[in-house]
Design a protein around this motif. Sequence first.
Motif, short mmCIF file in Angstrom:
data_model
loop_
_atom_site.label_atom_id
_atom_site.label_comp_id
_atom_site.label_asym_id
_atom_site.label_seq_id
_atom_site.Cartn_x
_atom_site.Cartn_y
_atom_site.Cartn_z
N ALA A 72 -31.61 29.36 19.70
CA ALA A 72 -31.04 28.80 18.48
C ALA A 72 -30.82 27.30 18.67
CB ALA A 72 -29.72 29.49 18.16
N VAL A 83 -29.53 27.48 14.41
CA VAL A 83 -30.56 28.23 13.67
C VAL A 83 -31.63 28.76 14.61
CG1 VAL A 83 -32.39 28.00 11.93
CG2 VAL A 83 -30.15 26.94 11.55
N PHE A 133 -29.30 32.41 11.65
CA PHE A 133 -28.48 31.56 12.50
C PHE A 133 -27.37 32.37 13.15
CE2 PHE A 133 -26.16 31.50 8.54
CZ PHE A 133 -24.82 31.45 8.91
#
Length: 309
Positions: free
Chosen positions: A191, A148, A137
């Motif tokens: 992410a 993440v 992350f």
Amino acid sequence: MKLVFAGTPEVAVPALDALIASDRHEVAAVVTRPDAPAGRGRRLVASPVAERAEEAGIEVLKPARPRDEAFLARLREIGPDCCPVVAYGALLPKIALDVPARGWVNLHFSLLPAWRGAAPVQHALMAGDEITGASTFLIEEGLDSGPVYGTVTEAVRPTDTSGDLLTRLAFAGSGLLLATMDGIEDGSLDALPQPADGVSLAPKITVEDARIDWAAPALRVDRVVRGCTPAPGAWTEFRGERLKVRTAVLAPDRTDLAPGELSVGKKSLHVGTGSHAVELLWVQAQGKKPMAAADWARGVRIAAGEQLG
């Protein structure tokens, strides 16, 4: 990408090795905690990550604090694209987080948002989780709360200690971290924010957390022993002195013992809990080396009715 890797203990070395071996990235430097006293002589010893980096001919930075101006100046001079992190052990201030263009990316040994904090593997075992894993992350100022990039799962085996599980996750996670660096570099990986539900915290395990409550069910005793092995070590008291329990197994056929009550056989040592007994396999008396529990019991000559705790 040009990388600066941050990590300290042995569990971070597999990830460092994976990045060093990659032909897509350059590990320009390593950041680790300062040398620490170890052993009976208390001489200063470099961290496992520092030793591995020095073997590979990589520059090692050991700031007392990651906000030290000399460290920040050197980091800016190196100019990393991204800084992968595995168990570095110090909080990174925003002034450091802002240096690499693509941020600092942490390999954390849980399936976030579960078990945010310093001891995710220990807490997963003590909670009785059947599945755990590792996550990469983007580090933000919050505690393990950043978006993440990816995860890898790992089944928890019935006899796993935290040391066993962490070793497997270190190697599985090294591949995940390398894949994350590849995906960030080529733009194929985004992410995603962590869900708001399912957050749990995993603060550092204290010595008191590792104390065995013999009135608890045997399953809880087993989880504490496995979760606290090898560190800080599950413990109890015997005749007023601390006794570490290194290995124990469930003994569901023994229901005749009161919590903490000891039963010595020719080659066995059982102790009662709030449900059925557990058999102690390896223990460590204060100031002594680990030894087979049955041998320890013979040496101390346990009297009828004696208890632990």
